[in-house]
Design a protein around this motif. Structure first.
Motif, mmCIF file in Angstrom:
data_model
loop_
_atom_site.group_PDB
_atom_site.id
_atom_site.type_symbol
_atom_site.label_atom_id
_atom_site.label_comp_id
_atom_site.label_asym_id
_atom_site.label_seq_id
_atom_site.Cartn_x
_atom_site.Cartn_y
_atom_site.Cartn_z
ATOM 1 N N GLU A 19 -30.858 -22.136 37.804
ATOM 2 C CA GLU A 19 -31.142 -22.267 36.369
ATOM 3 C C GLU A 19 -31.279 -23.707 35.881
ATOM 4 O O GLU A 19 -32.202 -24.007 35.107
ATOM 5 C CB GLU A 19 -30.103 -21.522 35.535
ATOM 6 C CG GLU A 19 -30.466 -21.455 34.073
ATOM 7 C CD GLU A 19 -29.528 -20.568 33.281
ATOM 8 O OE1 GLU A 19 -29.956 -20.123 32.204
ATOM 9 O OE2 GLU A 19 -28.385 -20.337 33.710
ATOM 10 N N PRO A 20 -30.450 -24.655 36.316
ATOM 11 C CA PRO A 20 -30.642 -26.037 35.851
ATOM 12 C C PRO A 20 -32.014 -26.613 36.241
ATOM 13 O O PRO A 20 -32.611 -27.368 35.484
ATOM 14 C CB PRO A 20 -29.523 -26.818 36.539
ATOM 15 C CG PRO A 20 -28.497 -25.800 36.900
ATOM 16 C CD PRO A 20 -29.250 -24.528 37.156
ATOM 17 N N TYR A 21 -32.512 -26.237 37.395
ATOM 18 C CA TYR A 21 -33.829 -26.710 37.839
ATOM 19 C C TYR A 21 -34.936 -26.033 37.038
ATOM 20 O O TYR A 21 -35.910 -26.673 36.646
ATOM 21 C CB TYR A 21 -34.005 -26.461 39.339
ATOM 22 C CG TYR A 21 -32.927 -27.132 40.139
ATOM 23 C CD1 TYR A 21 -33.009 -28.485 40.448
ATOM 24 C CD2 TYR A 21 -31.795 -26.428 40.541
ATOM 25 C CE1 TYR A 21 -32.000 -29.115 41.163
ATOM 26 C CE2 TYR A 21 -30.778 -27.060 41.252
ATOM 27 C CZ TYR A 21 -30.885 -28.400 41.550
ATOM 28 O OH TYR A 21 -29.876 -29.025 42.241
ATOM 29 N N LEU A 22 -34.761 -24.741 36.767
ATOM 30 C CA LEU A 22 -35.738 -24.024 35.944
ATOM 31 C C LEU A 22 -35.812 -24.630 34.551
ATOM 32 O O LEU A 22 -36.902 -24.806 34.003
ATOM 33 C CB LEU A 22 -35.366 -22.544 35.838
ATOM 34 C CG LEU A 22 -35.437 -21.718 37.106
ATOM 35 C CD1 LEU A 22 -34.934 -20.306 36.838
ATOM 36 C CD2 LEU A 22 -36.838 -21.698 37.675
ATOM 37 N N ALA A 23 -34.655 -24.965 33.982
ATOM 38 C CA ALA A 23 -34.623 -25.546 32.636
ATOM 39 C C ALA A 23 -35.395 -26.861 32.605
ATOM 40 O O ALA A 23 -36.120 -27.146 31.649
ATOM 41 C CB ALA A 23 -33.182 -25.750 32.191
ATOM 42 N N ALA A 71 -41.489 -23.478 42.133
ATOM 43 C CA ALA A 71 -40.944 -24.105 43.341
ATOM 44 C C ALA A 71 -40.199 -25.357 42.903
ATOM 45 O O ALA A 71 -40.663 -26.081 42.025
ATOM 46 C CB ALA A 71 -42.065 -24.474 44.306
ATOM 47 N N ALA A 72 -39.059 -25.593 43.516
ATOM 48 C CA ALA A 72 -38.300 -26.800 43.169
ATOM 49 C C ALA A 72 -37.496 -27.271 44.368
ATOM 50 O O ALA A 72 -37.083 -26.477 45.211
ATOM 51 C CB ALA A 72 -37.361 -26.529 41.994
ATOM 52 N N ALA A 73 -37.295 -28.573 44.414
ATOM 53 C CA ALA A 73 -36.409 -29.184 45.405
ATOM 54 C C ALA A 73 -35.127 -29.575 44.674
ATOM 55 O O ALA A 73 -35.174 -30.064 43.553
ATOM 56 C CB ALA A 73 -37.056 -30.417 46.026
ATOM 57 N N TYR A 74 -33.999 -29.341 45.319
ATOM 58 C CA TYR A 74 -32.717 -29.638 44.680
ATOM 59 C C TYR A 74 -32.566 -31.117 44.345
ATOM 60 O O TYR A 74 -31.989 -31.472 43.328
ATOM 61 C CB TYR A 74 -31.553 -29.185 45.556
ATOM 62 C CG TYR A 74 -31.521 -27.693 45.788
ATOM 63 C CD1 TYR A 74 -31.738 -26.787 44.758
ATOM 64 C CD2 TYR A 74 -31.273 -27.176 47.059
ATOM 65 C CE1 TYR A 74 -31.706 -25.420 44.979
ATOM 66 C CE2 TYR A 74 -31.236 -25.815 47.286
ATOM 67 C CZ TYR A 74 -31.454 -24.942 46.241
ATOM 68 O OH TYR A 74 -31.424 -23.590 46.465
ATOM 69 N N ASN A 75 -33.106 -32.000 45.183
ATOM 70 C CA ASN A 75 -32.961 -33.432 44.907
ATOM 71 C C ASN A 75 -34.139 -33.986 44.099
ATOM 72 O O ASN A 75 -34.208 -35.176 43.851
ATOM 73 C CB ASN A 75 -32.767 -34.226 46.192
ATOM 74 C CG ASN A 75 -33.999 -34.245 47.070
ATOM 75 O OD1 ASN A 75 -35.064 -33.762 46.696
ATOM 76 N ND2 ASN A 75 -33.856 -34.816 48.253
ATOM 77 N N LEU A 76 -35.076 -33.111 43.716
ATOM 78 C CA LEU A 76 -36.207 -33.453 42.847
ATOM 79 C C LEU A 76 -37.155 -34.481 43.458
ATOM 80 O O LEU A 76 -37.893 -35.145 42.745
ATOM 81 C CB LEU A 76 -35.703 -33.942 41.479
ATOM 82 C CG LEU A 76 -34.702 -33.038 40.773
ATOM 83 C CD1 LEU A 76 -34.200 -33.702 39.496
ATOM 84 C CD2 LEU A 76 -35.285 -31.676 40.492
ATOM 85 N N LYS A 77 -37.175 -34.616 44.771
ATOM 86 C CA LYS A 77 -38.035 -35.604 45.433
ATOM 87 C C LYS A 77 -39.229 -34.934 46.088
ATOM 88 O O LYS A 77 -39.141 -33.826 46.619
ATOM 89 C CB LYS A 77 -37.236 -36.391 46.459
ATOM 90 C CG LYS A 77 -36.144 -37.208 45.801
ATOM 91 C CD LYS A 77 -35.518 -38.163 46.746
ATOM 92 C CE LYS A 77 -34.463 -38.917 45.953
ATOM 93 N NZ LYS A 77 -33.964 -40.041 46.587
#
Length: 130
Positions: A19-23, A71-77
């Motif tokens: 959820e934090p990445y989706l937000a 799609a998302a990467a946890y470290n946002l890189k």
């Protein structure tokens, strides 16, 4: 490792993780809101795949095609996104699915998708009418 779709009994726990990445991603116009994603996962119209230590993909499946909604990467890189795409591509290949598709308003995906072997099939245009 890419997980098989998160089961309905584990959706709440898994959703807390993503959820934090989706937000953060919903700041881009045209991106689904977290509640919309949750409902799709809950009713089975989308699947969530966790990529151990790297990120996640939310997808819809039709015969022969896996369409990635988020799609998302946890470290946002970017390099982690590329690793996610590679790992997920191998997972999808093993399911017998022949194609992965996605759309995105995010400019960075244009370069990254080409580097990961994607090609442009169409371009979407929109006009908001008030």
């Amino acid at each position: 490792m890419v997980t098989d779709p998160v089961s309905s009994s584990d959706i709440d726990h898994a959703f807390e993780l993503i959820e934090p990445y989706l937000a953060r991603l919903t700041s881009w116009e045209g991106t689904l809101e977290p509640l919309e994603i949750y409902r799709m996962l809950e009713n089975g119209s989308a699947t969530l795949h966790l990529i151990t230590g790297v990120g996640f993909m939310v997808c819809q499946w039709t015969p022969g095609v896996c369409h990635v909604l988020i799609a998302a990467a946890y470290n946002l890189k970017v390099d982690s996104l590329a690793k996610s795409v590679d790992l997920f591509s191998e997972y999808v290949r093993k399911t017998g699915t022949q194609k992965i598709t996605f759309t995105s308003p995010r400019p960075a995906w244009s370069r990254l998708s080409t580097e990961c072997g994607f090609k442009v099939e169409s371009v979407n245009y929109s006009k908001v009418l008030l």
